[in-house]
Design a protein around this motif. Structure first.
Motif, mmCIF file in Angstrom:
data_model
loop_
_atom_site.group_PDB
_atom_site.id
_atom_site.type_symbol
_atom_site.label_atom_id
_atom_site.label_comp_id
_atom_site.label_asym_id
_atom_site.label_seq_id
_atom_site.Cartn_x
_atom_site.Cartn_y
_atom_site.Cartn_z
ATOM 1 N N SER A 140 -3.624 25.538 51.607
ATOM 2 C CA SER A 140 -2.903 24.516 50.841
ATOM 3 C C SER A 140 -1.849 25.133 49.922
ATOM 4 O O SER A 140 -0.883 24.477 49.562
ATOM 5 C CB SER A 140 -3.890 23.650 50.047
ATOM 6 O OG SER A 140 -4.452 24.385 48.965
ATOM 7 N N VAL A 141 -2.033 26.388 49.561
ATOM 8 C CA VAL A 141 -1.112 27.054 48.636
ATOM 9 C C VAL A 141 0.103 27.653 49.375
ATOM 10 O O VAL A 141 1.206 27.700 48.858
ATOM 11 C CB VAL A 141 -1.893 28.149 47.859
ATOM 12 C CG1 VAL A 141 -0.964 29.172 47.235
ATOM 13 C CG2 VAL A 141 -2.795 27.503 46.808
ATOM 14 N N ARG A 142 -0.141 28.075 50.600
ATOM 15 C CA ARG A 142 0.902 28.835 51.299
ATOM 16 C C ARG A 142 2.261 28.126 51.400
ATOM 17 O O ARG A 142 3.304 28.758 51.232
ATOM 18 C CB ARG A 142 0.417 29.243 52.695
ATOM 19 C CG ARG A 142 1.514 29.947 53.472
ATOM 20 C CD ARG A 142 1.073 31.143 54.230
ATOM 21 N NE ARG A 142 2.230 31.746 54.876
ATOM 22 C CZ ARG A 142 2.174 32.504 55.937
ATOM 23 N NH1 ARG A 142 1.015 32.786 56.481
ATOM 24 N NH2 ARG A 142 3.262 33.015 56.462
ATOM 25 N N PRO A 143 2.301 26.795 51.660
ATOM 26 C CA PRO A 143 3.625 26.166 51.798
ATOM 27 C C PRO A 143 4.517 26.298 50.562
ATOM 28 O O PRO A 143 5.737 26.282 50.689
ATOM 29 C CB PRO A 143 3.286 24.685 52.047
ATOM 30 C CG PRO A 143 1.883 24.675 52.530
ATOM 31 C CD PRO A 143 1.210 25.849 51.899
ATOM 32 N N TYR A 144 3.924 26.459 49.392
ATOM 33 C CA TYR A 144 4.739 26.581 48.173
ATOM 34 C C TYR A 144 5.671 27.785 48.232
ATOM 35 O O TYR A 144 6.641 27.863 47.491
ATOM 36 C CB TYR A 144 3.863 26.748 46.911
ATOM 37 C CG TYR A 144 2.807 25.701 46.704
ATOM 38 C CD1 TYR A 144 2.912 24.440 47.271
ATOM 39 C CD2 TYR A 144 1.687 25.980 45.917
ATOM 40 C CE1 TYR A 144 1.917 23.478 47.072
ATOM 41 C CE2 TYR A 144 0.704 25.036 45.707
ATOM 42 C CZ TYR A 144 0.816 23.787 46.288
ATOM 43 O OH TYR A 144 -0.162 22.864 46.084
ATOM 44 N N TYR A 145 5.320 28.733 49.065
ATOM 45 C CA TYR A 145 6.051 30.001 49.090
ATOM 46 C C TYR A 145 6.927 30.145 50.332
ATOM 47 O O TYR A 145 7.473 31.210 50.583
ATOM 48 C CB TYR A 145 5.043 31.168 49.021
ATOM 49 C CG TYR A 145 4.284 31.166 47.712
ATOM 50 C CD1 TYR A 145 4.819 31.776 46.584
ATOM 51 C CD2 TYR A 145 3.056 30.520 47.590
ATOM 52 C CE1 TYR A 145 4.145 31.756 45.371
ATOM 53 C CE2 TYR A 145 2.375 30.486 46.376
ATOM 54 C CZ TYR A 145 2.929 31.109 45.270
ATOM 55 O OH TYR A 145 2.269 31.083 44.074
ATOM 56 N N ARG A 146 7.035 29.071 51.106
ATOM 57 C CA ARG A 146 7.703 29.217 52.405
ATOM 58 C C ARG A 146 9.163 29.648 52.281
ATOM 59 O O ARG A 146 9.711 30.261 53.186
ATOM 60 C CB ARG A 146 7.598 27.921 53.197
ATOM 61 C CG ARG A 146 8.343 26.803 52.517
ATOM 62 C CD ARG A 146 8.322 25.511 53.292
ATOM 63 N NE ARG A 146 9.162 24.555 52.571
ATOM 64 C CZ ARG A 146 9.242 23.292 52.838
ATOM 65 N NH1 ARG A 146 8.521 22.778 53.811
ATOM 66 N NH2 ARG A 146 10.024 22.496 52.144
ATOM 67 N N ASP A 147 9.815 29.319 51.144
ATOM 68 C CA ASP A 147 11.226 29.693 51.010
ATOM 69 C C ASP A 147 11.437 31.198 50.862
ATOM 70 O O ASP A 147 12.563 31.683 50.945
ATOM 71 C CB ASP A 147 11.862 28.984 49.814
ATOM 72 C CG ASP A 147 12.082 27.510 50.108
ATOM 73 O OD1 ASP A 147 12.054 27.133 51.296
ATOM 74 O OD2 ASP A 147 12.266 26.732 49.154
ATOM 75 N N PHE A 148 10.380 31.920 50.596
ATOM 76 C CA PHE A 148 10.502 33.375 50.462
ATOM 77 C C PHE A 148 10.109 34.105 51.741
ATOM 78 O O PHE A 148 10.141 35.325 51.802
ATOM 79 C CB PHE A 148 9.627 33.886 49.312
ATOM 80 C CG PHE A 148 9.984 33.268 47.984
ATOM 81 C CD1 PHE A 148 11.108 33.689 47.304
ATOM 82 C CD2 PHE A 148 9.213 32.249 47.452
ATOM 83 C CE1 PHE A 148 11.457 33.111 46.096
ATOM 84 C CE2 PHE A 148 9.552 31.665 46.238
ATOM 85 C CZ PHE A 148 10.676 32.096 45.567
ATOM 86 N N ALA A 149 9.667 33.330 52.735
ATOM 87 C CA ALA A 149 9.108 33.968 53.928
ATOM 88 C C ALA A 149 10.192 34.652 54.742
ATOM 89 O O ALA A 149 11.341 34.228 54.772
ATOM 90 C CB ALA A 149 8.412 32.917 54.783
ATOM 91 N N SER A 150 9.782 35.725 55.390
ATOM 92 C CA SER A 150 10.655 36.440 56.302
ATOM 93 C C SER A 150 11.067 35.491 57.433
ATOM 94 O O SER A 150 10.300 34.632 57.860
ATOM 95 C CB SER A 150 9.852 37.623 56.834
ATOM 96 O OG SER A 150 10.222 37.930 58.132
#
Ligand code: 3PY
Ligand code: ZN
Length: 633
Positions: free
Chosen positions: A382-392
């Motif tokens: 549930s937390v992971r999508p918050y960071y998707r803009d930083f993903a490779s």
């Protein structure tokens, strides 16, 4: 900006205010102190709402509401279980080594809170999202060897991008997981930085890390040069903590045409590390180059050579991770690094679940309470999508990394650097050039910071249309990147087999190179003097942790202090609000440290003034408040 100004109130300005408006709203005549943490955080929210989070595309569709699956409250640690941390606390590091030797099942280290997010989304995981689950991780996974949750790039990134104090992260997690061994990545003489530091800085840093709660220090050197690790090993031992010393794995021991990093190289090196005081040996496969059969041969050979536990670290970049671990388990590896499934795979570590199930029927299958582990994984999912803009940009398997040899942690970073230089569309040329540069440098170990040197030279060659031949022929007129010059001067230590002489002289242009450990030549830092300087800048007495952070990263630390002075405890915001700000009509609850909750509601965003200033109208706990923000667009 925090003047509660009656004239600026939307109702008053709308000219529809009844004549009693002013009588009823006496609070509008107070001037509110800017120092109030609640107001500071509000200023951060306003700033982020208008201008976005630095480095993120403000126009991308955003996730607005925090949708975290709250950790389950019913996970308890079995009362009769002795954890690795219990052993360290009662019997010290030697006791842990003996305990490890008695284990018949393979043990796991959970890297979710350090390497996994470093490798998947540029090290941006916030303390708040770790703290919320830490106790459940301890209780759900009591058989873990350790939780890797600090060090590497997380130290400077916390200050630099998240407005967080990394020391506070360590203390919070320590407190929330008292029965789990904490583990960090320590870059030997480069500490948690990208350059060499004097010995007394290493000593002070390790002491402070230990007193703030660090248990296991994985020490490595980016060139596999023992002199750059010896002091760190000693300091960790002096603090009665575990010195896990890593050999960075590069090349391919199965390829007999590559003789530099062969099986004998690694077994000899491991013996040297044990002689230097390593409690545990780590194989640090930062790029995912260790093939399954190589893992079997390497672990078997190490088991025959040294009598200390072996801890294997890999990245799943090349897709071989689970198979590599399975073969290493058959060869007797003691501990392996995994990430919770939601944060696993590709440039990160292999999934804990995948490793667990793949070892079904194997008598060394790790002990995992699958039900409890799944609950933890639900949280991370549930937390992971918050960071998707930083993903490779690349999240799939990359088998060309077997040729390119680029560490998982560097992959997304170098891509971002290339984009910033408008070289994003030349990624495949960049990978080829990375291989070329490695050859030019004499086939070196590539891991932070040596990998950064190779990366810097790669981008430099692409930008300037250089070839190896051109570099040698025209090098005298080329202004090489500073990191490359420093590397050839010996500032990071000596590479295996030494420097290529011709290139070295072209790069150095007469500057002398050293062959001794840089720390042997550097003056010790005068802590009292640094403390006094920092005290003047802060206008108060700094803590020892602040002093060491200032010594390691003067500018980054002072920028953080300025940001904190301005925006206060931004760390208390939920992650979507932290990265995106708010939209009109939205309500956000902020739990202030004092037990108080501030409720922010964004009512309206004003049009920009002639000078580009927008006024944001909030309701904070029922009181109207406005904030002016310079619109940077
Ligand atoms: C680091 O140094 O941060 C790394 O993760 C290297 O692999
Ligand atoms: Zn790693």
């Amino acid at each position: 900006p925090f003047l509660k100004n009656v004239f600026a109130h939307p109702t008053f300005r709308s000219a529809s205010a009844p004549t009693t408006f002013v009588d009823k709203h006496t609070e509008l005549f107070e001037i509110l102190p800017d120092k109030d943490p609640e107001r500071k955080v509000l200023r951060y929210v306003a700033e982020t709402t208008v201008n976005g989070f630095p480095g993120l595309d403000h126009n991308r569709p955003r996730i607005y509401t925090a949708n975290t699956i709250e950790p389950a409250k019913d996970i308890v640690l079995p009362s009769d279980l002795v954890t690795a941390k219990d052993v360290l606390d009662s019997k010290g590091p030697r006791g842990v080594v003996d305990w490890l030797k008695q284990q018949d099942k393979v043990l796991l280290t959970d890297t979710t809170m350090r390497d996994a997010h470093q490798s998947l989304f540029a090290t941006r995981l916030r303390t708040k999202d770790m703290a919320a689950i830490a106790t459940d991780v301890q209780n759900a996974l009591p058989n873990l060897f350790s939780s890797e949750m600090w060090g590497g790039a997380t130290f400077d990134t916390a200050y630099r991008f998240l407005g967080e104090d990394p020391w506070e992260r360590l203390r919070i997690l320590r407190e929330k997981m008292p029965r789990t061994l904490t583990q960090m990545l320590f870059r030997g003489s480069n500490a948690v930085g990208y350059q060499n530091y004097p010995d007394n800085v290493l000593q002070e840093f390790i002491k402070l890390a230990a007193t703030n709660g660090m248990d296991v220090f994985r020490i490595f050197d980016s060139l596999n040069w023992l002199p750059q690790m010896e002091k760190s090993i000693q300091y960790v031992r002096d603090n009665n903590k575990l010195a896990e010393v890593a050999m960075a794995y590069t090349g391919d021991i199965l390829d007999t045409s590559r003789t530099k990093y062969n099986l004998k190289y690694y077994t000899d090196f491991a013996q040297e590390l044990v002689d230097a005081g390593a409690h545990i040996i780590a194989i640090k496969d930062m790029a995912g180059l260790l093939k399954p059969e190589a893992a079997y041969q390497l672990v078997s050979a190490l088991k025959d050579t040294v009598d200390v536990p072996i801890h294997l670290h890999t990245h799943d970049t090349t897709g071989n991770g689970v198979y590599t671990y399975a073969r290493a388990v058959d060869a007797g590896v003691d501990i392996i690094d995994v990430a919770m499934s939601a944060f696993s795979g590709a440039t990160s570590q292999p999934s804990m679940g995948a490793v667990y199930y793949s070892l079904s029927g194997n008598k060394r299958q790790p002990e995992v309470n699958v039900d409890a582990a799944n609950k933890i994984n639900d949280y991370w999912t549930s937390v992971r999508p918050y960071y998707r803009d930083f993903a490779s940009a690349t999240s799939s398997t990359q088998t060309d990394i077997f040729e390119v040899e680029m560490p998982g942690g560097q992959y997304s970073n170098l891509q971002q650097q290339a984009q910033a230089l408008r070289l994003g569309d030349r990624w495949s040329d960049i990978k080829k050039m990375y291989v070329t540069v490695n050859k030019m440098f004499g086939d070196i170990i590539k891991v932070t910071p040596s990998s950064k040197v190779v990366g810097d030279m790669t981008l430099f060659m692409i930008q300037n249309d250089l070839t190896p031949e051109k570099v040698l022929a025209e090098g005298q007129t080329i202004d090489f990147p500073q990191s490359v010059v420093d590397f050839f001067a010996g500032d990071l230590g000596q590479p295996v087999g030494g420097f290529p002489k011709e290139l070295q002289s072209v790069v150095l242009k007469g500057r002398k190179s050293i062959t001794v450990r840089p720390g042997a030549l550097s003056e010790p830092v005068d802590f009292a003097q640094q403390e006094a300087t920092l005290a003047r800048k802060l206008k108060r007495q700094p803590t020892p942790e602040e002093v060491i952070s200032y010594i390691l990263y003067p500018k980054v630390f002072l920028d953080y202090v300025a940001k904190f002075d301005n925006f206060g405890p931004m760390t208390l915001l939920d992650t979507p609000t932290f990265f995106q700000g708010m939209r009109i009509g939205e309500r956000v609850d902020v739990q202030l440290g004092t037990g108080k909750t501030a409720i922010f509601q964004l009512e309206e965003i004003g049009e920009p003034s002639a000078k580009g200033i927008r006024t944001l109208y909030f309701d904070v706990n029922g009181t109207p408040l406005e904030v002016d923000v310079q619109d940077a667009s």
